[in-house]
Design a protein around this motif. Structure first.
Motif, PDB file in Angstrom:
ATOM      1  N   GLY A   6       0.817  -1.210   0.000  1.00 29.30           N
ATOM      2  CA  GLY A   6       0.000   0.000   0.000  1.00 29.30           C
ATOM      3  C   GLY A   6       0.848   1.256   0.000  1.00 29.30           C
ATOM      4  O   GLY A   6       0.506   2.263  -0.625  1.00 29.30           O
ATOM      5  N   VAL A   7       1.975   1.209   0.692  1.00 35.34           N
ATOM      6  CA  VAL A   7       2.879   2.350   0.711  1.00 35.34           C
ATOM      7  C   VAL A   7       3.998   2.141  -0.310  1.00 35.34           C
ATOM      8  O   VAL A   7       4.357   3.040  -1.068  1.00 35.34           O
ATOM      9  N   ALA A   8       4.510   0.900  -0.353  1.00 41.96           N
ATOM     10  CA  ALA A   8       5.709   0.655  -1.149  1.00 41.96           C
ATOM     11  C   ALA A   8       5.479   0.796  -2.654  1.00 41.96           C
ATOM     12  O   ALA A   8       6.286   1.414  -3.353  1.00 41.96           O
ATOM     13  N   GLU A   9       4.357   0.250  -3.138  1.00 40.74           N
ATOM     14  CA  GLU A   9       4.226   0.215  -4.594  1.00 40.74           C
ATOM     15  C   GLU A   9       3.959   1.585  -5.227  1.00 40.74           C
ATOM     16  O   GLU A   9       4.597   1.920  -6.231  1.00 40.74           O
ATOM     17  N   PRO A  10       3.054   2.393  -4.656  1.00 40.44           N
ATOM     18  CA  PRO A  10       2.883   3.726  -5.255  1.00 40.44           C
ATOM     19  C   PRO A  10       4.199   4.513  -5.274  1.00 40.44           C
ATOM     20  O   PRO A  10       4.513   5.172  -6.268  1.00 40.44           O
ATOM     21  N   ILE A  11       4.981   4.412  -4.192  1.00 39.74           N
ATOM     22  CA  ILE A  11       6.252   5.146  -4.152  1.00 39.74           C
ATOM     23  C   ILE A  11       7.180   4.645  -5.247  1.00 39.74           C
ATOM     24  O   ILE A  11       7.829   5.425  -5.958  1.00 39.74           O
TER      25      ILE A  11
ATOM     26  N   LEU B 262       0.521   8.676 -12.545  1.00 41.81           N
ATOM     27  CA  LEU B 262       0.875   7.449 -13.256  1.00 41.81           C
ATOM     28  C   LEU B 262       1.211   6.335 -12.262  1.00 41.81           C
ATOM     29  O   LEU B 262       0.799   5.184 -12.426  1.00 41.81           O
ATOM     30  N   GLY B 263       1.945   6.701 -11.213  1.00 42.68           N
ATOM     31  CA  GLY B 263       2.315   5.708 -10.191  1.00 42.68           C
ATOM     32  C   GLY B 263       1.080   5.126  -9.532  1.00 42.68           C
ATOM     33  O   GLY B 263       0.981   3.918  -9.304  1.00 42.68           O
ATOM     34  N   MET B 264       0.115   6.006  -9.252  1.00 42.44           N
ATOM     35  CA  MET B 264      -1.105   5.546  -8.607  1.00 42.44           C
ATOM     36  C   MET B 264      -1.915   4.667  -9.558  1.00 42.44           C
ATOM     37  O   MET B 264      -2.441   3.621  -9.159  1.00 42.44           O
ATOM     38  N   ALA B 265      -1.979   5.078 -10.824  1.00 40.58           N
ATOM     39  CA  ALA B 265      -2.737   4.287 -11.804  1.00 40.58           C
ATOM     40  C   ALA B 265      -2.130   2.893 -11.935  1.00 40.58           C
ATOM     41  O   ALA B 265      -2.848   1.886 -11.963  1.00 40.58           O
TER      42      ALA B 265
ATOM     43  N   LEU C 144      11.436  -2.212   1.931  1.00 36.91           N
ATOM     44  CA  LEU C 144      10.051  -2.508   1.546  1.00 36.91           C
ATOM     45  C   LEU C 144       9.148  -2.755   2.754  1.00 36.91           C
ATOM     46  O   LEU C 144       8.079  -2.165   2.878  1.00 36.91           O
ATOM     47  N   GLU C 145       9.615  -3.626   3.675  1.00 39.09           N
ATOM     48  CA  GLU C 145       8.731  -4.011   4.770  1.00 39.09           C
ATOM     49  C   GLU C 145       8.596  -2.919   5.828  1.00 39.09           C
ATOM     50  O   GLU C 145       7.746  -3.010   6.703  1.00 39.09           O
ATOM     51  N   LEU C 146       9.422  -1.868   5.739  1.00 42.32           N
ATOM     52  CA  LEU C 146       9.360  -0.814   6.754  1.00 42.32           C
ATOM     53  C   LEU C 146       8.696   0.454   6.251  1.00 42.32           C
ATOM     54  O   LEU C 146       8.470   1.392   7.010  1.00 42.32           O
ATOM     55  N   LYS C 147       8.373   0.492   4.954  1.00 39.96           N
ATOM     56  CA  LYS C 147       7.829   1.733   4.387  1.00 39.96           C
ATOM     57  C   LYS C 147       6.548   2.171   5.087  1.00 39.96           C
ATOM     58  O   LYS C 147       6.347   3.342   5.363  1.00 39.96           O
ATOM     59  N   LEU C 148       5.675   1.179   5.392  1.00 41.31           N
ATOM     60  CA  LEU C 148       4.425   1.518   6.074  1.00 41.31           C
ATOM     61  C   LEU C 148       4.725   2.212   7.406  1.00 41.31           C
ATOM     62  O   LEU C 148       4.140   3.247   7.734  1.00 41.31           O
ATOM     63  N   PHE C 149       5.677   1.625   8.154  1.00 42.41           N
ATOM     64  CA  PHE C 149       5.976   2.178   9.478  1.00 42.41           C
ATOM     65  C   PHE C 149       6.704   3.516   9.371  1.00 42.41           C
ATOM     66  O   PHE C 149       6.494   4.407  10.189  1.00 42.41           O
TER      67      PHE C 149
END
Lengths: 540, 137
Positions: free
Chosen positions: A138-143, A179-182, A430-435
């Motif tokens: 949810g956080v990692a991919e859009p970024i 574009l990233g969000m799409a 990757l696993e810390l982006k949310l936090f």
């Protein structure tokens, strides 16, 4: 297929007449004090091959890992057109069913009542279907797509070497964010849910309306006829068990690493093998309690808790983050998705090969390898819904929820990078982006704890529903097989995860699980045809 | 003495229920009271039936056959359960309430080691039901 309509309290269905009796190939064995009721030979073959694969991977993981990774990369880069086209077919198939008269067919008979309320049903299909991925991506991919788009295209020797989707958006932060969000929504929207919907609808139709056992082979009855009860079917079911168990065990292994990293980041828990094993044991233990409590008291309740927690976290980010921009972002996210949907799903002549093969085709293979499990679980809880209702709730509503989730989590993170210059969220693993994202918002302590609890509960809900599904397949479609069998599968999954975590080979077997996406893509295409034929013969 | 007997039956293993069925029928005749067979099925196709209607029809035929055999006019109720492997006990407790039975007669296996971990259905009823439970082994 005959045209005898059976009329009963649940109304009309058009069952398939077959001499096959469910449980005919089962053996009732006793192992120590426990009675078992298992399908012969699916239970034994899948159990033994899984053990053999785990042992072989533990012994030769340095040799096996590149082999399976190579297989996966070969499949997604050579057959990218096939994965992309097939996923498009699934979306179109579902959308056509919604508007066609076949949408009126009710699963379980014309007067069947839904087994679950909307909220319980939705919570379960969402927790099984995506859950954990939303937490990490949810956080990692859009970024990721935002950054690669912002970086623009790079060409070396006539080949694009960048990972940006489509034509990128060099230097234009706003366009790159769109574009990233799409691109992210594309990977979590209509296509994955259509994949699940196709499998789930086929299974529900062939078991509730046609009277065939609730197992993957039943979808093939219209194509192979009585042969599905023989080796053809044994192989299909074994492959489904295989994909499900390795998919679950490897993500449980990786998940333990990620959860451990999260706990380290938050509370300074050291990242050691012991703490990872403790996490796997803990998750497996809660999943065990849940499968022992059953579908209603265990799996459903846990899924509902999960949904409430996820909603709480979502609303927290909406209000703690840039609220107005996020709400606007939802609308513009949907717009960006609609605008880029066709170019992103185009299967041929793509210039952004890294993106369309490395991301899209990989995702499609991944979702498809999960589809026997998720599809079967969704089928199990969807009796009594009409086809139209089913597709709206399994395809359209989850897509909207995913769009909202991605725009809120990804949008907040991108806003932090662009407007606040907060680089930590971009630089985090990757696993810390949310936090890292939550750390930049108020009340970090509370929100991070909800975050880590959600990660763990999402793993539990995958693990318990997965154990139920594997147990049903290996019991020849029986849902009332003795409880020790589901205990066995749930524990087995945890043990495989621990063995691979310690001995190495999580990556290898995950690559192999994803590779099963290829044969299942063929399965799903056939399932569309079988479902259409099956629905057409049902009373509406 | 008693007013109504409830007999849970597992149609998949009806051949193993003979002693319990005869015991229940004899008691019903002795006290001259009604007898109800209760069956529980999943909504998914299973070994006994492909759907709940078929299950109900089979249970009805079973009840009629038992009635002929023992010279009684027994009743039957079919229940559906989302997860019968686990929910059977609760479903039977609900059936006791709804049939207003005051005696359960049911078959069970000889208890073994596994019963310490997973209690038998008859064991569960005997422990939790407020009415008398006659476990036939």
């Amino acid at each position: 297929m005959t045209d005898i309509l059976k009329d009963g309290p649940d109304g009309l269905t058009n069952p398939i007449e077959t001499d096959y009796e469910i449980g005919r190939d089962n053996i009732q064995a006793r192992v120590g004090p426990f009675g078992l009721d298992i399908h012969n030979p699916v239970f034994l073959i899948s159990g033994l091959t899984i053990v053999a694969f785990v042992l072989a991977t533990l012994a030769w993981h340095d040799e096996v890992e590149p082999l399976f990774n190579h297989l996966r990369v070969w499949l997604t880069s050579t057959l990218d057109w096939f994965f992309l086209s097939a996923a498009n077919v699934f979306v179109l198939f579902c959308l056509v069913l919604v508007v066609s008269p076949l949408g009126k067919v009710r699963l379980g008979g014309t007067n069947a009542k839904p087994d679950y309320s909307y909220s319980g049903w939705f919570a379960m299909l969402f927790a099984a279907g995506m859950g954990i991925g939303l937490m990490f991506f949810g956080v990692a991919e859009p970024i990721s797509h935002f950054s690669s788009s912002l970086g623009g295209t790079a060409v070396e020797g006539g080949v694009r070497t960048d990972w940006a989707p489509l034509g990128a958006a060099a230097g234009d932060a706003e366009a790159a964010a769109r574009l990233g969000m799409a691109a992210t929504i594309f990977h979590w929207g209509l296509h994955p849910w259509a994949i699940y919907a196709v499998v789930a609808l086929a299974l529900a139709l062939f078991s509730y309306n046609k009277g065939l056992p609730l197992t993957i082979r039943s979808i093939f009855y219209p194509i192979f006829g009585e042969r599905v009860w023989g080796w053809t079917g044994h192989i299909i079911d074994t492959l489904a068990v295989f994909a499900t168990l390795f998919g679950l065990a490897t993500s449980l292994g990786f998940g333990a690493e990620q959860a451990n990293a999260g706990l380290d980041f938050l509370f300074g828990w050291s990242v050691t093998d012991t703490s990872k094993i403790l996490l796997i044991v803990g998750i497996t233990a809660i999943a065990l309690i849940s499968v022992l409590a059953g579908l209603d008291a265990g799996v459903k309740r846990l899924s509902e808790i999960n949904m409430v927690l996820a909603l709480a976290l979502l609303l927290f980010v909406v209000f703690a983050g840039p609220t107005l921009e996020l709400l606007g972002g939802f609308v513009s996210g949907l717009g960006a998705y609609a605008e880029n949907l066709i170019p992103l799903s185009n299967p041929v002549g793509r210039e952004d090969a890294n993106f369309s093969q490395g991301w899209t085709a990989f995702y499609w293979a991944w979702w498809i390898s999960w589809s026997p499990f998720v599809g079967m679980f969704i089928a199990r809880v969807s009796r009594g819904r009409t086809v139209r209702e089913f597709i709206i709730c399994v395809l359209l509503i989850p897509t909207v929820v995913c769009v909202f989730w991605m725009t809120v989590f990804g949008g907040t993170a991108i806003d932090q990078i662009v407007n606040d210059g907060y680089q930590a969220v971009a630089d985090a693993d990757l696993e810390l982006k949310l936090f890292a994202m939550l750390e930049h918002l108020p009340l970090t302590a509370v929100s991070s704890i909800i975050g880590i609890v959600l990660v763990i509960v999402f793993f539990v809900t995958s693990s318990d529903s997965g154990s139920l599904v594997i147990d049903t397949i290996t019991a020849g479609g029986k849902v009332d097989a003795p409880v020790p069998q589901r205990v066995f599968w749930c524990t087995f999954e945890g043990l495989v995860a621990i063995a691979l975590l310690l001995g190495g080979g999580l990556g290898a077997l995950q690559a192999m699980a994803v590779s099963t996406g290829f044969p299942f893509t063929v399965v799903l295409l056939l399932a569309c045809y079988a479902t259409y034929k099956g629905l057409a013969s049902e009373p509406r | 003495m008693y007013k109504h007997i409830m007999v849970p039956v597992d149609l998949a293993h009806a051949d193993r229920l003979d002693r319990a069925l005869t015991t229940a029928a004899d008691l019903a005749k002795h006290y001259g009271i009604p007898l109800t067979y209760v069956g529980v099925t999943a909504t998914t196709p299973g070994a006994v039936a492909h759907n709940p209607e078929e299950f109900q029809a089979k249970l009805d035929r079973f009840a009629q056959a038992q009635g002929l055999k023992h010279g009684l006019r027994p009743d039957m109720v079919a229940y559906t359960s989302h997860d019968p492997a686990v929910d059977l006990d609760q479903t039977l407790m609900k059936a006791i309430d709804e049939t207003q039975a005051d005696l359960v007669v049911m078959a069970s296996h000889v208890p073994g080691l596994a019963d310490h971990l997973f209690a038998s259905n008859a064991g569960h009823l005997a422990m939790h039901a407020k009415i008398s439970v006659f476990v036939v082994r």
